[in-house]
Write an enzyme that holds these catalytic residues in place. Sequence first.
Site, PDB file in Angstrom:
ATOM      1  N   GLU A  89      41.920  59.744  -3.888  1.00  0.00           N
ATOM      2  CA  GLU A  89      41.244  61.300  -3.109  1.00  0.00           C
ATOM      3  C   GLU A  89      41.432  63.195  -3.885  1.00  0.00           C
ATOM      4  O   GLU A  89      40.373  63.411  -3.208  1.00  0.00           O
ATOM      5  CB  GLU A  89      41.762  61.590  -1.882  1.00  0.00           C
ATOM      6  CG  GLU A  89      41.034  59.858  -0.885  1.00  0.00           C
ATOM      7  CD  GLU A  89      38.844  59.643  -0.810  1.00  0.00           C
ATOM      8  OE1 GLU A  89      39.114  60.191  -0.725  1.00  0.00           O
ATOM      9  OE2 GLU A  89      38.878  59.005  -2.220  1.00  0.00           O
ATOM     10  N   SER A 135      42.768  30.613  59.877  1.00  0.00           N
ATOM     11  CA  SER A 135      43.892  29.848  60.401  1.00  0.00           C
ATOM     12  C   SER A 135      44.393  30.437  59.484  1.00  0.00           C
ATOM     13  O   SER A 135      46.757  30.826  60.338  1.00  0.00           O
ATOM     14  CB  SER A 135      43.773  28.987  61.146  1.00  0.00           C
ATOM     15  OG  SER A 135      43.165  28.327  61.594  1.00  0.00           O
TER      16      SER A 135
END
Length: 893
Positions: A131, A509
């Site tokens: 690069e 319950s």
Amino acid sequence: MTLADGSGRDGRVDGTSDATRDDGRAGGRRPRPPTGGPRPRYRLVRRLAGGALGAVLLVGGIGGVVAWQEYARLSEGLPTVDGLRTYQPPVMSRLYSGDDQIMAELAAERRIFVPYSAIPERVRNAFLAAEDQKFFSHGGVDPLAIIRAGLTDLMMHGSKHRPIGASTITQQVARIMLLGSNAVSMERKAKEALLAMRLEQTLSKQQILEIYLNEIYLGNGAYGIGAAAQTYFNKPLDQLDNAEAAFLGALPKSPTNYNPVRFPQAATGRRNWVLERMAELHAITPQDARAAEQEPLIPSSFTRPGPVPGSEWFSEEVRRQLIEKYGVNSTMEGGLSVHTSMDPHLQQVATVALHEGLMRYDRAHGGWRGPVTHLDGVDPQGDWANALARVSAPPSMLTTWRLAVVLSATTGQVGWLEGTSPAIPHTGELPARDRSWMRAGKGIATGDVVMVEPMADSSGVALRQVPRVEGALTTIDVRTGRVLAMVGGWSFRASQFNRVTQAARQPGSSFKPFVYLAAMEQGISPSQKFDDSPVSYGEWHPNNYEKDFWGPTMLHDALRESRNLVTIRLAAQIGMKSVADMAQKLDLVHSMPLVLPAALGAVETTVMREAGAYATLAAGGHLVTPTLIDDVKDRNGNVIWRAPGLQLGPVPSAAPAAAAGSDVPAPAPAPDAAPAADAAATPSDTGPVLVDTRPQVVSADSAYQVVTMLRDVIRRGTGVRAGVGIDRPVAGKTGTSQDFNDAWFAGFSPDLVTVVWIGFDTPQSLGRNETGGVIAGPIWNQVMKAALADRPRLDFRAPPDMRLAQYNTGMGMAIDAFKPDQQPGISVDMGAGAIGTLTAADTGAENMPDSESDMATMPGHGPVGNGVPGAVSPGTSAPPPPSGGDIGMGGLY
């Protein structure tokens, strides 16, 4: 020399002009006017040169002004580079299970940050060679590269070739970090160059390269070199060789075009080019480059961690909590390390147990609902595999199941595929019982695509069908509140709605123990009797599940057998305000109506809330808040949050032998013992202790009384099925809401709580007699057996002043815990003089019409009455309810 005219001159200037020629007069020479100047051609050159210089100066000045204005325009909108001084890249957060294994990753961009000092030199050199080989010598811009690229682009003008770039690494950082644009334009390039020069003045070369290598996108969802090394080679960065490093360096030009799977030749060629460049720059030797070029480019398969199979519900709930606490950006990009409480083994056990329980119910209550799809023209000897491979699996299909095509409806032969790339065909036969089930439902035909599960111990397969019923389950640690397992439904892929934390349902319950707990707090004994006989409040006619009446019944037996009428009379006696306060203190509900049906569970709560309330019971009244996260660390390893509750601390001076607020009672000092004033000053003598910082919301005595009664629920009450085969001390309670819409089982050992819920997302009846003990109890049993298998045997710790006694309740022998002022088996007079006269405020009867508007009622019955007329005080008889009267809103069994 004498000329022809006799003057002796040849006409050339001899240094004395006519203008100064001697005229013969005394006094010197007489000046004469000039007769001419420079020749014409010199004057023209000078004029042209002056004009050209002026034009140059003029154009230069104008150009300078224009350039300055353009520079000012471009600079005005440029972002500042100062923020990159403290650069912190977006880094994924990681979730860890309770055994410190990666459970899941949270990321908007998959990135593993690698500081410059940890980047291998060969990786740096690969990117520089590909690069920007002059990176360490230029000032942010490479003029020669720009000229070269410009000439190349000019020569290729008119072609479809993309313009050649000349961006340095610094320019790429400026574009990625500051501009965020890849648009091809001169203006963008100018801005990029200006920012690059500013970056070079602000940051060091090492900092710029570090940002670049951690920010750049390298394909396949990998941002930065750390993630790319893992994605392509399944290796950490420091284990890459020259060839692998060169391949990463080849990717920035075009991650898509150099994908090693899709374009292996192009990727290999680009990699080899990078290796040659590295050799030219003397980063590696030519021999090393030749050897690396011979390596095949074979990427290793990488599977992104998480979620761990079965942990999707857990991971998603953790993610939701993190976003609520820290926001989306910090959660997804902050690099958090989140240690959770999930036990992977128990999570898998819970997932399997819930799946099996839902399939049992579905098989018993629903027929075969038909195939996934149908394939025409299926030939058992033909190419059925390719046709089957094109069928998409339903999202609710479990990972252990397979799609199969029926090759013969007569014999039940099916074919399915195993694996991928390539998929291997398999065949087997459905059991006779499965074929019979199919024929009794929608039927079976050759070409039907069905879901099957291959049997591990044979070549056969079992027919599978996705249940319509849903369920939820969680297990938490009593001592700490840590959530060890959580399953929010049948399939996370099909529905991310978490029924553990998000579904508000009536507990039925399973709410009753907290009514009894409120009564224990008021000094009522487990052997206290209440009348189990018909009672009416206005038009509300509650009843027992069995539709029978026991008369005077002790609370122990009433809770064990889940008697509705006793619970109603108990709630009326202590007042619904006390019941509501208790439920809110335990965080079981946020708020609840002060109406008697709420005592039977006609309120809404979640599985997680109920688990925390039952854990508070088991923890001796210390408030237990369920937590999924143990601690959260930032990207630098600093702990930024830790779950509250238990903490390590020095021995408190007032309690040298026990943790403050813990369940372990400190021994009472002898009358002549010296005070331990220096205990806290010398913690090293005894070491740190576990300090319980949780508030005591219920007395340990009352909690232990309810725990003791709930143990008998599993031993010989409604929860018998839940306790089958468990030889440890356990306690629990069944729960079934009105019309059998919800089935619950909530139970616990001294150290673990598990709560199970079964029902439909859109409430509807599970079926007659499908109670919590029948449906949810076996699932609870399966989970708790596995959870307790590798844990030491513990017993429920009795507070020091409590007395365990065995006595006859009139329905058999029972063991209960009694406070010092209570006598086993004794029931005191609880008339009006004991606690107070029953009023409308106690019963909440005047609120029933409004509060009950959303509550399910039995078919054929109108709304609850709107006043106290007709209410019957506890202990008195009442006319029997109309035939088929209400069982009672809320709990059934």
